[in-house]
Design an enzyme around this catalytic site. Structure first.
Site, PDB file in Angstrom:
ATOM      1  N   LYS A 257       0.843  -1.197   0.000  1.00 37.50           N
ATOM      2  CA  LYS A 257       0.000   0.000   0.000  1.00 37.50           C
ATOM      3  C   LYS A 257       0.875   1.243   0.000  1.00 37.50           C
ATOM      4  O   LYS A 257       0.690   2.154  -0.795  1.00 37.50           O
ATOM      5  CB  LYS A 257      -0.923  -0.030   1.225  1.00 37.50           C
ATOM      6  CG  LYS A 257      -1.799   1.174   1.360  1.00 37.50           C
ATOM      7  CD  LYS A 257      -2.800   1.022   2.491  1.00 37.50           C
ATOM      8  CE  LYS A 257      -3.496   2.350   2.738  1.00 37.50           C
ATOM      9  NZ  LYS A 257      -4.478   2.279   3.811  1.00 37.50           N
ATOM     10  N   GLU A 263      10.475  -4.561   4.759  1.00 34.92           N
ATOM     11  CA  GLU A 263      10.621  -5.965   4.358  1.00 34.92           C
ATOM     12  C   GLU A 263      10.284  -6.140   2.880  1.00 34.92           C
ATOM     13  O   GLU A 263      11.020  -6.771   2.114  1.00 34.92           O
ATOM     14  CB  GLU A 263       9.661  -6.852   5.179  1.00 34.92           C
ATOM     15  CG  GLU A 263       9.944  -6.909   6.659  1.00 34.92           C
ATOM     16  CD  GLU A 263       9.153  -5.868   7.444  1.00 34.92           C
ATOM     17  OE1 GLU A 263       8.966  -4.735   6.942  1.00 34.92           O
ATOM     18  OE2 GLU A 263       8.745  -6.182   8.576  1.00 34.92           O
ATOM     19  N   GLY A 317      -4.947  -1.684   4.913  1.00 33.26           N
ATOM     20  CA  GLY A 317      -4.124  -2.814   4.459  1.00 33.26           C
ATOM     21  C   GLY A 317      -4.786  -4.157   4.728  1.00 33.26           C
ATOM     22  O   GLY A 317      -4.892  -5.009   3.841  1.00 33.26           O
ATOM     23  N   ARG A 318      -5.250  -4.357   5.962  1.00 36.82           N
ATOM     24  CA  ARG A 318      -5.820  -5.668   6.313  1.00 36.82           C
ATOM     25  C   ARG A 318      -7.207  -5.874   5.732  1.00 36.82           C
ATOM     26  O   ARG A 318      -7.781  -6.947   5.846  1.00 36.82           O
ATOM     27  CB  ARG A 318      -5.814  -5.836   7.829  1.00 36.82           C
ATOM     28  CG  ARG A 318      -6.493  -4.718   8.587  1.00 36.82           C
ATOM     29  CD  ARG A 318      -6.118  -4.748  10.059  1.00 36.82           C
ATOM     30  NE  ARG A 318      -6.662  -3.616  10.797  1.00 36.82           N
ATOM     31  CZ  ARG A 318      -6.035  -2.446  10.931  1.00 36.82           C
ATOM     32  NH1 ARG A 318      -4.869  -2.226  10.345  1.00 36.82           N
ATOM     33  NH2 ARG A 318      -6.589  -1.478  11.644  1.00 36.82           N
ATOM     34  N   GLU A 404      -5.010  -6.454  14.776  1.00 34.93           N
ATOM     35  CA  GLU A 404      -4.487  -5.139  14.398  1.00 34.93           C
ATOM     36  C   GLU A 404      -5.611  -4.100  14.454  1.00 34.93           C
ATOM     37  O   GLU A 404      -5.368  -2.925  14.693  1.00 34.93           O
ATOM     38  CB  GLU A 404      -3.856  -5.185  12.993  1.00 34.93           C
ATOM     39  CG  GLU A 404      -2.914  -4.029  12.716  1.00 34.93           C
ATOM     40  CD  GLU A 404      -2.035  -4.230  11.481  1.00 34.93           C
ATOM     41  OE1 GLU A 404      -0.895  -4.699  11.615  1.00 34.93           O
ATOM     42  OE2 GLU A 404      -2.499  -3.903  10.365  1.00 34.93           O
ATOM     43  N   HIS A 435      -5.954 -32.713  17.870  1.00 34.44           N
ATOM     44  CA  HIS A 435      -4.805 -33.494  18.347  1.00 34.44           C
ATOM     45  C   HIS A 435      -3.690 -32.577  18.828  1.00 34.44           C
ATOM     46  O   HIS A 435      -2.550 -33.000  18.970  1.00 34.44           O
ATOM     47  CB  HIS A 435      -4.313 -34.412  17.229  1.00 34.44           C
ATOM     48  CG  HIS A 435      -5.389 -35.361  16.781  1.00 34.44           C
ATOM     49  ND1 HIS A 435      -5.627 -36.555  17.399  1.00 34.44           N
ATOM     50  CD2 HIS A 435      -6.336 -35.233  15.810  1.00 34.44           C
ATOM     51  CE1 HIS A 435      -6.651 -37.158  16.807  1.00 34.44           C
ATOM     52  NE2 HIS A 435      -7.101 -36.371  15.855  1.00 34.44           N
ATOM     53  N   LYS A 560       9.043  -0.672  14.530  1.00 38.63           N
ATOM     54  CA  LYS A 560       9.663  -0.354  13.235  1.00 38.63           C
ATOM     55  C   LYS A 560      10.763   0.682  13.423  1.00 38.63           C
ATOM     56  O   LYS A 560      11.848   0.572  12.845  1.00 38.63           O
ATOM     57  CB  LYS A 560       8.626   0.227  12.261  1.00 38.63           C
ATOM     58  CG  LYS A 560       7.669  -0.773  11.651  1.00 38.63           C
ATOM     59  CD  LYS A 560       6.779  -0.074  10.618  1.00 38.63           C
ATOM     60  CE  LYS A 560       5.599  -0.938  10.242  1.00 38.63           C
ATOM     61  NZ  LYS A 560       4.617  -0.254   9.388  1.00 38.63           N
TER      62      LYS A 560
HETATM   63  O1  F6P Z   1       2.285  -4.165   9.990  1.00 34.32           O
HETATM   64  C1  F6P Z   1       1.834  -2.906   9.701  1.00 34.32           C
HETATM   65  C2  F6P Z   1       1.320  -2.721   8.307  1.00 34.32           C
HETATM   66  O2  F6P Z   1       1.234  -1.356   8.103  1.00 34.32           O
HETATM   67  C3  F6P Z   1      -0.007  -3.408   8.069  1.00 34.32           C
HETATM   68  O3  F6P Z   1      -1.077  -2.692   8.528  1.00 34.32           O
HETATM   69  C4  F6P Z   1       0.029  -3.542   6.597  1.00 34.32           C
HETATM   70  O4  F6P Z   1      -0.930  -4.442   6.150  1.00 34.32           O
HETATM   71  C5  F6P Z   1       1.447  -4.006   6.379  1.00 34.32           C
HETATM   72  O5  F6P Z   1       2.190  -3.271   7.319  1.00 34.32           O
HETATM   73  C6  F6P Z   1       1.990  -3.845   5.003  1.00 34.32           C
HETATM   74  O6  F6P Z   1       1.956  -2.524   4.579  1.00 34.32           O
HETATM   75  P1  F6P Z   1       2.149  -2.122   3.054  1.00 34.32           P
HETATM   76  O7  F6P Z   1       1.035  -2.720   2.265  1.00 34.32           O
HETATM   77  O8  F6P Z   1       2.120  -0.631   3.027  1.00 34.32           O
HETATM   78  O9  F6P Z   1       3.477  -2.665   2.590  1.00 34.32           O
END
Ligand code: F6P
Length: 600
Positions: A257, A263, A317-318, A404, A435, A560
């Site tokens: 987003k 990462e 995002g979620r 979240e 199990h 972060k």
């Molecule tokens: O973990 C935090 C977060 O901002 C989530 O809310 C989001 O889904 C994820 O990181 C990934 O963010 P992006 O889509 O901006 O890479």
């Protein structure tokens, strides 16, 4: 007494204010008196009435003892009650008769919902008001799956045409890739896709992909193709995901987003290198596309803006799996027509959520029952137990959506919450979970459970000579477990079975453990969309009643920024030999050990 005497000396208006807000002020006092570095002073300025101060909340609190007196065994014997606790919509049957609740409880919960302004809050969400106030954003994931002719405004502008413009672009692009008319740098068709993304840019699409993978209709369209997800910055995840893939036939979709997530951007650079070292830098234009709200950064990264698929800041995002975040990779794998059915399933629940009366409204009922379990009965966790292996990624996805969204410490107005919000979600498909951790939920802690079953299996199997089909075997457990939890087994029953006395305490099941069951007709793309939307809206209901902002996630920021300090230190130590500085004793010791041990 000193306080009351003092109160008499202050002007009348201020007295009213203090009396009205005494609750928050007590909280404020507790908070500022702790040695926390962070002061809640400013938060306290924005005080508003909390749901726990309302009569309806107190009424439910007073009702708890009565419910605790009644065992589920008794509640289950009332057929009228059970019948009223079964609700059906669009092929999905919800049975919540195994909740530790009576019809009176439900009535009180509906009153609580009214007091919380639930209906108005739902309307404000669908009407495109900026209900995510800390980020000043609308919350319109429902627009992502709205029919083409729908009107859903954000700031007076209809969002639906923009949504469909992107959907049409995905349809066209995915068809080109799938048909082989879009080819890679060496002229070969792209049959494999690696979607890079994390959190909401990963878990929802992974859930839907895992569920569709075994659907005969969807999998027919996926023949000869692979979809993989690279999420973790761990180089092991990179290795796993590129092993066996040929850059010549691979399309990389970078999903972010913000297009700034550390990462994802490192993984994107890693795969850009993987492609360009094999095929030359120009190959990136043919082998990498992006999904983002930040098209400027997409272009700066080196991805052709024509190969970028947009979404908007009004999609959290979620909550983004129905945007290009999920629709692009899933359409590349299964074709757009399958994904469209998934969107239609979600849309059907959206309409239901918006219009059905609360006592017939699946997400509202589920949300209110969660509130009951967490805030009144004191059960902080929830187990998500789908009796279908294809739903194995449902719990990890819902973990993010729920935790979240609702794991917050302050109300939407910034007042420290005197009650806990959110719940701890976990789960595994049955019967595997049986199990593993079911021992705890039968005889240890009380964990309200969601049982999710499917009438028609995606993969029916009937072995000759077996008593029942494999699916019947699975579903026998789905039907049995809720009763085992609700009824338990008494010492008397065990004695009647001649169980040796010393084992009776060990073999006793207390029962009275709440669960609910959702029975889906099948697991088609449409049903998967329904299930997703039911959970999304349930979580919104919980947040609306708790009076929190379910759509921001400030709690992920601190970690972060500390990681970025560590990153700088690692860089400085490795490149310039700088000593570790500015961290506490513990982190310094650990960092030194790490640097020594991992030096080249
Ligand atoms: O973990 C935090 C977060 O901002 C989530 O809310 C989001 O889904 C994820 O990181 C990934 O963010 P992006 O889509 O901006 O890479």
């Amino acid at each position: 007494w000193i306080g009351i005497a003092g109160l008499c000396l202050v002007p009348y208006e201020l007295q009213c204010f203090l009396i009205h807000h005494h609750h928050h002020l007590l909280h404020f006092r507790n908070l500022v008196e702790t040695p926390d570095q962070f002061s809640y002073r400013n938060l306290q300025m924005a005080s508003s009435t909390l749901i726990c101060d309302m009569e309806q909340w107190k009424d439910l609190k007073a009702h708890v003892d009565e419910i605790k007196k009644t065992h589920l065994r008794e509640l289950m014997s009332d057929t009228n009650r059970c019948n009223s606790m079964m609700v059906e919509f669009d092929g999905i049957l919800l049975d919540y008769s195994r909740q530790c609740a009576t019809l009176e409880t439900m009535d009180k919960l509906f009153k609580l919902a009214e007091a919380a302004g639930l209906k108005e809050k739902i309307n404000r969400m669908f009407n495109g008001e900026r209900i995510n106030s800390t980020e000043n954003r609308c919350v319109l994931h429902v627009a992502l799956r709205a029919p083409r002719d729908a009107v859903i405004n954000c700031d007076g502008k209809n969002t639906v045409p923009d949504v469909w413009q992107v959907l049409d672009k995905i349809r066209e692009f995915s068809e080109r890739v799938r048909s082989g008319s879009w080819v890679g740098a060496t002229g070969r068709p792209l049959k494999d896709v690696v979607a890079i993304g994390i959190g909401g840019s990963f878990l929802g699409p992974l859930f839907v992909h895992t569920a569709l993978q075994t659907d005969p209709e969807a999998s027919e369209f996926a023949r000869g193709r692979q979809l993989r997800f690279l999420a973790n910055v761990d180089p092991i995840d990179v290795a796993r995901n590129i092993t066996g893939l040929n850059p010549e036939t691979t399309l990389v979709v970078v999903v972010s987003k913000t297009f700034t997530t550390a990462e994802t951007m490192l993984n994107a650079r890693t795969l850009r290198e993987w492609i360009s070292s094999a095929l030359g830098p120009e190959a990136v234009a043919k082998h990498m596309v992006a999904v983002s709200t930040n098209l400027t950064l997409v272009e700066q990264f080196g991805i052709d803006p024509n190969n970028a698929f947009a979404f908007w800041d009004w999609v959290g995002g979620r909550y983004s799996v129905c945007s290009a975040v999920g629709v692009l990779p899933l359409s590349l794998q299964y074709g757009f027509s399958v994904v469209e059915k998934f969107l239609q399933g979600a849309s059907s629940i959206d309409k239901h959520f918006y219009s059905a009366p609360f006592d017939q409204n699946l997400p509202v009922l589920l949300g209110l029952l969660s509130i009951w379990n967490v805030s009144f009965l004191g059960h902080p966790a929830r187990a998500i137990l789908p009796y279908s292996q294809s739903l194995e990624k449902l719990a990890p996805h819902i973990q993010q959506v729920s935790m979240e969204s609702n794991g917050k410490g302050v109300s939407i107005d910034g007042v420290a919450l005197p009650y806990e919000s959110g719940e701890i979600d976990f789960g595994e498909p049955g019967t595997n979970g049986q199990h593993s951790f079911y021992q705890l939920i039968h005889q240890g802690r009380v964990v309200p459970c969601d049982f999710i079953g499917v009438v028609k299996s995606q993969q029916p199997v009937y072995l000759k000579g077996e008593v029942v089909s494999n699916h019947d075997e699975l579903m026998s457990n789905f039907f049995a477990q809720p009763d085992a939890l609700a009824y338990g087994k008494t010492p008397q029953q065990l004695q009647n079975e001649n169980v040796p006395q010393h084992l009776v305490p060990h073999k006793t099941f207390p029962g009275n453990r709440p669960s609910l069951s959702l029975l889906l007709p099948s697991l088609s793309a449409y049903n998967i969309g329904q299930l997703l939307a039911i959970y999304e809206h349930r979580i919104a209901v919980e947040g609306f009643v708790w009076g929190i902002n379910s759509f921001d996630q400030w709690g992920v920021e601190l970690g972060k920024s500390l990681a970025s300090q560590v990153r700088k230190q690692l860089h400085a130590s490795r490149k310039k030999g700088e000593t570790v500085e500015g961290f506490n004793f513990s982190t310094t010791t650990m960092l030194k050990r790490y640097l020594e041990g991992s030096a080249d």
